[in-house]
Design a protein around this motif. Sequence first.
Motif, PDB file in Angstrom:
ATOM      1  N   THR A 140      34.404  28.480  32.696  1.00 21.74           N
ATOM      2  CA  THR A 140      34.342  28.874  31.294  1.00 21.74           C
ATOM      3  C   THR A 140      35.356  29.964  31.003  1.00 21.74           C
ATOM      4  O   THR A 140      35.793  30.666  31.905  1.00 21.74           O
ATOM      5  CB  THR A 140      32.897  29.296  30.940  1.00 21.74           C
ATOM      6  N   THR A 141      35.727  30.078  29.747  1.00 19.57           N
ATOM      7  CA  THR A 141      36.734  31.055  29.362  1.00 19.57           C
ATOM      8  C   THR A 141      36.387  31.670  28.014  1.00 19.57           C
ATOM      9  O   THR A 141      35.719  31.035  27.189  1.00 19.57           O
ATOM     10  CB  THR A 141      38.134  30.407  29.304  1.00 19.57           C
ATOM     11  N   THR A 142      36.811  32.883  27.821  1.00 19.30           N
ATOM     12  CA  THR A 142      36.602  33.582  26.561  1.00 19.30           C
ATOM     13  C   THR A 142      37.738  34.557  26.326  1.00 19.30           C
ATOM     14  O   THR A 142      38.399  34.986  27.277  1.00 19.30           O
ATOM     15  CB  THR A 142      35.250  34.326  26.546  1.00 19.30           C
TER      16      THR A 142
ATOM     17  N   ILE B 207      34.768  26.034  26.735  1.00 20.03           N
ATOM     18  CA  ILE B 207      35.702  26.898  26.018  1.00 20.03           C
ATOM     19  C   ILE B 207      34.876  27.776  25.083  1.00 20.03           C
ATOM     20  O   ILE B 207      34.225  27.276  24.168  1.00 20.03           O
ATOM     21  CB  ILE B 207      36.730  26.068  25.203  1.00 20.03           C
TER      22      ILE B 207
END
Length: 123
Positions: free
Chosen positions: A101-103, A80
């Motif tokens: 993954t993230t943003t 995260i």
Amino acid sequence: PALKGLHWLNRNTKEGSRKNISAHYDLGNDLFETFLDPTMMYSSAIYPSAESTLEEAAVHKLDTICQKLDLQPGDKVIEIGTGWGGFAIHAARHYDCHVTTTTISREQLELAKARVEKEGLED
């Protein structure tokens, strides 16, 4: 009272967080490239020796994280907060992991995607 009002305007609701992150991280990747090492890690480093460079310390930190997680080939990792993809790229390249993954940052996402593609690590 004025500061409380400003803080209220910048509170971390879902939309507020998006706005706050954009105001900071979406200033342009070129700006961050002027003072970050090639891993583009935007947090502390772990210096293995007093003579180590920032890049060596950043890589050492990434290895330390991966080793503490006991990452093995084929492991699946959820991250995260992608940043510019430094951890995801390192874990995938050196530990043969699959990283999701993230943003919230559009600028970081664009550069992270380009870096992952350049390394040939995309799904």
